[in-house]
Structure formats: structure tokens, C-alpha cells
Enzyme design. Sequence first.
Site, PDB file in Angstrom:
ATOM      1  N   GLY A  17       0.808  -1.216   0.000  1.00  0.00           N
ATOM      2  CA  GLY A  17       0.000   0.000   0.000  1.00  0.00           C
ATOM      3  C   GLY A  17       0.841   1.266   0.000  1.00  0.00           C
ATOM      4  O   GLY A  17       2.077   1.219   0.007  1.00  0.00           O
ATOM      5  N   GLN A  18       0.145   2.404   0.018  1.00  0.00           N
ATOM      6  CA  GLN A  18       0.834   3.699  -0.062  1.00  0.00           C
ATOM      7  C   GLN A  18       1.852   3.851   1.071  1.00  0.00           C
ATOM      8  O   GLN A  18       3.011   4.201   0.820  1.00  0.00           O
ATOM      9  CB  GLN A  18      -0.189   4.845   0.016  1.00  0.00           C
ATOM     10  CG  GLN A  18       0.444   6.224  -0.139  1.00  0.00           C
ATOM     11  CD  GLN A  18      -0.464   7.362   0.314  1.00  0.00           C
ATOM     12  OE1 GLN A  18      -1.469   7.152   0.980  1.00  0.00           O
ATOM     13  NE2 GLN A  18      -0.102   8.570  -0.048  1.00  0.00           N
ATOM     14  N   ASP A  58      -3.761 -12.724   3.371  1.00  0.00           N
ATOM     15  CA  ASP A  58      -5.064 -12.080   3.529  1.00  0.00           C
ATOM     16  C   ASP A  58      -5.299 -11.992   5.037  1.00  0.00           C
ATOM     17  O   ASP A  58      -5.424 -13.024   5.709  1.00  0.00           O
ATOM     18  CB  ASP A  58      -6.131 -12.958   2.840  1.00  0.00           C
ATOM     19  CG  ASP A  58      -7.537 -12.431   3.059  1.00  0.00           C
ATOM     20  OD1 ASP A  58      -7.726 -11.515   3.894  1.00  0.00           O
ATOM     21  OD2 ASP A  58      -8.457 -12.952   2.404  1.00  0.00           O
ATOM     22  N   TYR A 148     -15.482   3.490   7.251  1.00  0.00           N
ATOM     23  CA  TYR A 148     -14.044   3.535   7.523  1.00  0.00           C
ATOM     24  C   TYR A 148     -13.791   4.161   8.906  1.00  0.00           C
ATOM     25  O   TYR A 148     -13.033   3.626   9.722  1.00  0.00           O
ATOM     26  CB  TYR A 148     -13.359   4.348   6.426  1.00  0.00           C
ATOM     27  CG  TYR A 148     -11.884   4.570   6.612  1.00  0.00           C
ATOM     28  CD1 TYR A 148     -10.985   3.510   6.546  1.00  0.00           C
ATOM     29  CD2 TYR A 148     -11.377   5.849   6.847  1.00  0.00           C
ATOM     30  CE1 TYR A 148      -9.620   3.721   6.705  1.00  0.00           C
ATOM     31  CE2 TYR A 148     -10.020   6.065   6.996  1.00  0.00           C
ATOM     32  CZ  TYR A 148      -9.143   5.003   6.925  1.00  0.00           C
ATOM     33  OH  TYR A 148      -7.805   5.212   7.080  1.00  0.00           O
ATOM     34  N   LYS A 152     -12.164   2.682  12.360  1.00  0.00           N
ATOM     35  CA  LYS A 152     -10.998   3.294  13.012  1.00  0.00           C
ATOM     36  C   LYS A 152     -11.263   3.523  14.505  1.00  0.00           C
ATOM     37  O   LYS A 152     -10.403   3.257  15.336  1.00  0.00           O
ATOM     38  CB  LYS A 152     -10.620   4.605  12.316  1.00  0.00           C
ATOM     39  CG  LYS A 152      -9.946   4.387  10.969  1.00  0.00           C
ATOM     40  CD  LYS A 152      -8.641   3.626  11.132  1.00  0.00           C
ATOM     41  CE  LYS A 152      -8.113   2.992   9.884  1.00  0.00           C
ATOM     42  NZ  LYS A 152      -7.016   2.046  10.112  1.00  0.00           N
TER      43      LYS A 152
HETATM   44  N1  SER Z   1      -6.483   9.139   3.781  1.00  0.00           N
HETATM   45  C1  SER Z   1      -7.570   8.373   4.313  1.00  0.00           C
HETATM   46  C2  SER Z   1      -8.755   8.447   3.448  1.00  0.00           C
HETATM   47  O1  SER Z   1      -8.882   9.433   2.771  1.00  0.00           O
HETATM   48  C3  SER Z   1      -7.931   8.868   5.670  1.00  0.00           C
HETATM   49  O2  SER Z   1      -7.230   8.120   6.629  1.00  0.00           O
HETATM   50  O3  SER Z   1      -9.546   7.574   3.458  1.00  0.00           O
END
Ligand code: SER
Length: 323
Positions: A17-18, A58, A148, A152
Site C-alpha cells: 500500500g501507499q 489475507d 471507515y 478506526k
Molecule cells: N487518507 C484516508 C482516506 O482518505 C484517511 O485516513 O480515506
Amino acid sequence: MTPTPDTGRILVTGACGQIGTELTAALRARHGGENVVATDVAPMPRALTDCGPTERLDVTDRDALLALVRKHRIGVIYHMAAILSATGEEKPRLAWAVNIGGLYNVLEVAVETGVERIYHPSSIAAFGPETPKDMTPQETVLRPTTMYGVTKVTGEMLGAYYHRRFGLDIRGIRYPGVISSETPPGGGTTDYAVAIFYEAIRSGRYTCFVREDTVLPMIYMPDTIRATLQLMDADASKLRHAAEYNLASLTFSAGELAAEIKKRLPHFEVEYKPDFRQQIADTWPKTIDDSAARAEWGWQPQYNLGAMVDDMLEKLTARLRRD
Ligand code: SER
């Protein structure tokens, strides 16, 4: 924490990932490639396979995770695998399964095998429309409206629970939007602040999916990696929080970012066509109070907006020419 035969190796989930890509490289530079096991569901790029052990993983598969932790004698986990905010709104069930199912597996496997320390990122997405938007405090209202964000906040609470109940050393930062030149982000709301650089260099035009006056907290990748390693290195006795540290670095509107790029690339044109991600952005803060991170583990950002834009344009131009 340098891996020793006693503390075990380091595992990174979401290594493609990034953040995972650059974090793995930084950890390998510090601790030696063979001591950092890079894992992801996605196919591994050469940059990761060439420099140390890699495995397909995974994180929702608990047995596979357990076997891998035992096989490589893992002592520290950087759990970066996650579905971000925009994809999470399109696929909320997948976001829960990966973000919470994956974290639960990591925590359980850690308790079972005696993993010493875990890094698990939170995000500005943990905040919601009722949270104060300016200088958002460390302790504040956490009532996000995205799946999301829900994962979190749940992750922060699970981390605190496992810390209290099982003595697990779990740490994490509420990352602002992360800007970087190496691996593009995928499926986030703050992705425009990265995509704008790609299009400025490639085509000289960018259609931005949030309004020009949208202000969000951001951070450049070198500061992100430095903060992450600094928190993981910190003396446990100084930390009063677990996986929920506020962190501040940059703050600018989409229009201010475009103007800063235009100063260096005068022909660059941006138009604004907000989509569903605008509603997500509107629920997040503008500026963050990170005094706990500064006091407890010495956080201090290095890049301002101008320095970040200079470095991004230089690195990304070189990379796009190479690829
Ligand atoms: N960069 C993330 C998003 O935009 C936020 O944690 O989902």
C-alpha cells in the site's frame, strides 16, 4: 526496537500500500532486509521481493496469519492492511471484514504467540461532524459517519482493550491525509492531494473531486514514516495513549495546493467537480491539536507546504520519467 533472536522479526501487513511500501523500505534499511517480512493480498512488486522475505497474506485468514507469525518468529507487527474511506462507502461490509476482522486476528494471534509490540494506524476519519474542526483535541467526540471511520474508532477501542486486558503494547497515530510520490493511495478521500501532482506533471490539467475551499489536515510521507518509527521507538512509560495519537503537520485547501503547484508549473489548470467524497471530507477536521504526541514522544514535523511541493514535484517527475 531492533529485532533480536529474543524479540523476533518484524511483520508488515498491507506492505504494497501507499504507506506500507515506504514503511517496509525504511524498516529494512534500519533492521536489515531479512528481518522484515512484507505481506499483502496484492502481488508483490520487485522493490519488495528483491530486498527481503515476502509472503501473500489475507489478514482476514486467521490461520494463515498464525502460521506466518510462527514460521518467521514475528515479534513486532505493523498492521497497515486496510480499506480506505471512499472504497469503504462503496463496500462497507468489506471495510468491516478487512479493517476489524483483520485487526481482531492480528490482536488474537499476537496474544497467542507473544508478539511484543503492534503498530495500528487510526485516522482523521475517526472524527465526525460533531467533532470541533479547528485544533481538534486529543480527547474529543468520536462519532464518524463513514464505515471507515467506524472501523478506526472501533480499532482504537479494541487496541486500548487489548492493552488493558492482555498487556499488549499497541501504538498508533490518527494519520492526516498522506501525500507521497512512490505508491499512489487507493480509495481514500484525501487522494486528490496526491492525484493532483500526477496530473500536473502528466497532462497539466486536473479535475478535483472536492471543492476548492476544502481544507483537510495532511502530511508528507517522510514525516509520516518518521512519526511512525518515533512512536514505535518511544519509551512505553512515557506513553499515556495507545493507538490513537493525534498528529498535525500540514493544513491547506485544495485551492492553496493547486496555487502552490501553479507557482512552479504556470500552465497547470485545475477545475473542481465535487463528488460523494466531498460529503466525507466535510465531516473531517481542518486542523489538529497534537500536543500529546509532541509531549509524550517528541513529535515535530519537518516539511511545510512549499518544501513538500518542491520535493513531490522533483521525486514524482523523476519516477514518472523512469517508469
Ligand atoms: N487518507 C484516508 C482516506 O482518505 C484517511 O485516513 O480515506
